[in-house]
Design a protein around this motif. Structure first.
Motif, PDB file in Angstrom:
ATOM      1  N   GLY A  57     -40.087  64.659  11.673  1.00  0.00           N
ATOM      2  CA  GLY A  57     -41.497  65.011  11.692  1.00  0.00           C
ATOM      3  C   GLY A  57     -41.798  66.495  11.612  1.00  0.00           C
ATOM      4  O   GLY A  57     -42.955  66.894  11.544  1.00  0.00           O
ATOM      5  N   LYS A  58     -40.777  67.354  11.597  1.00  0.00           N
ATOM      6  CA  LYS A  58     -40.973  68.806  11.534  1.00  0.00           C
ATOM      7  C   LYS A  58     -40.800  69.289  10.093  1.00  0.00           C
ATOM      8  O   LYS A  58     -39.814  68.934   9.430  1.00  0.00           O
ATOM      9  CB  LYS A  58     -39.954  69.505  12.445  1.00  0.00           C
ATOM     10  N   VAL A  59     -41.738  70.093   9.591  1.00  0.00           N
ATOM     11  CA  VAL A  59     -41.628  70.654   8.245  1.00  0.00           C
ATOM     12  C   VAL A  59     -40.524  71.708   8.241  1.00  0.00           C
ATOM     13  O   VAL A  59     -40.568  72.662   9.023  1.00  0.00           O
ATOM     14  CB  VAL A  59     -42.971  71.257   7.771  1.00  0.00           C
ATOM     15  N   VAL A  60     -39.525  71.506   7.361  1.00  0.00           N
ATOM     16  CA  VAL A  60     -38.392  72.431   7.288  1.00  0.00           C
ATOM     17  C   VAL A  60     -38.320  73.172   5.951  1.00  0.00           C
ATOM     18  O   VAL A  60     -37.553  74.118   5.810  1.00  0.00           O
ATOM     19  CB  VAL A  60     -37.057  71.715   7.569  1.00  0.00           C
ATOM     20  N   ALA A  61     -39.117  72.741   4.970  1.00  0.00           N
ATOM     21  CA  ALA A  61     -39.139  73.400   3.663  1.00  0.00           C
ATOM     22  C   ALA A  61     -40.440  73.039   2.962  1.00  0.00           C
ATOM     23  O   ALA A  61     -40.964  71.941   3.158  1.00  0.00           O
ATOM     24  CB  ALA A  61     -37.956  72.960   2.813  1.00  0.00           C
ATOM     25  N   SER A  62     -40.949  73.975   2.154  1.00  0.00           N
ATOM     26  CA  SER A  62     -42.158  73.673   1.394  1.00  0.00           C
ATOM     27  C   SER A  62     -42.256  74.572   0.174  1.00  0.00           C
ATOM     28  O   SER A  62     -41.672  75.650   0.116  1.00  0.00           O
ATOM     29  CB  SER A  62     -43.419  73.845   2.265  1.00  0.00           C
ATOM     30  N   SER A  63     -42.996  74.079  -0.808  1.00  0.00           N
ATOM     31  CA  SER A  63     -43.349  74.860  -1.991  1.00  0.00           C
ATOM     32  C   SER A  63     -44.679  74.320  -2.487  1.00  0.00           C
ATOM     33  O   SER A  63     -45.161  73.293  -2.011  1.00  0.00           O
ATOM     34  CB  SER A  63     -42.282  74.730  -3.090  1.00  0.00           C
ATOM     35  N   ARG A  64     -45.243  75.021  -3.434  1.00  0.00           N
ATOM     36  CA  ARG A  64     -46.469  74.515  -4.050  1.00  0.00           C
ATOM     37  C   ARG A  64     -46.360  74.676  -5.555  1.00  0.00           C
ATOM     38  O   ARG A  64     -45.777  75.635  -6.057  1.00  0.00           O
ATOM     39  CB  ARG A  64     -47.707  75.206  -3.493  1.00  0.00           C
ATOM     40  N   ILE A  65     -46.919  73.696  -6.253  1.00  0.00           N
ATOM     41  CA  ILE A  65     -46.987  73.751  -7.711  1.00  0.00           C
ATOM     42  C   ILE A  65     -48.381  74.250  -8.056  1.00  0.00           C
ATOM     43  O   ILE A  65     -49.387  73.628  -7.698  1.00  0.00           O
ATOM     44  CB  ILE A  65     -46.703  72.376  -8.321  1.00  0.00           C
TER      45      ILE A  65
END
Length: 157
Positions: A57-65
């Motif tokens: 449930g923890k965000v460990v990586a992200s990006s955006r297009i």
């Protein structure tokens, strides 16, 4: 290590908790860790497709297009962030591969442009990106524009 779960959502599909966790990860990395005061909330998120990974449930990586014309003439991938605990295990590569594949699925195979921090040039080259500008300083950090050509690399993921 726990299983990583991948998610893709447009801005309006993100829950308040997901949005908060994504923005916290980005702020912790880009503002605090890199000691860089800059406008993290840049009015682009509402128009982007968000790719993120969670563990328990923890965000460990992200990006955006980012759609074409918003940051660059081409579609782009930005705000690539990986929690320090997940940096050496291939999570960053998986995040970029998910982002590239999602562009192909949702928008068709096309050139992708990024503004990469110079110290990550080799990492992005390993994913098919090539330098497209001289090095420049953005918010006190050396960057380089890079492009991944559609016809040259789409079949090499």
């Amino acid at each position: 290590m726990s299983t990583i779960h991948w998610h893709t959502k447009i801005f309006n599909e993100l829950t308040v908790e997901e949005l908060y966790d994504i923005l916290k990860l980005r702020t912790d990395i880009f503002v605090v860790e890199q000691n860089c005061a800059y406008p993290e909330l840049d009015d682009k998120d509402k128009k982007c497709l968000h790719i993120y990974a969670t563990v328990k449930g923890k965000v460990v990586a992200s990006s955006r297009i980012v759609p074409p014309g918003l940051s660059y003439p081409q579609i782009s991938i930005g705000r690539v962030a990986v929690h320090p605990d997940y940096r050496k295990g291939g999570t960053g590569r998986a995040l970029m591969q998910h982002s590239i594949e999602k562009i192909a699925e949702e928008f068709g195979e096309q050139d992708i442009q990024i503004g990469a921090q110079c110290y990550l040039r080799g990492f992005y080259e390993s994913l098919g990106f090539e330098s497209a500008s001289d090095d420049y300083v953005e918010d006190g950090i050396p960057h380089v524009d890079m492009i991944r050509k559609a016809k040259k690399y789409w079949n090499k993921l």
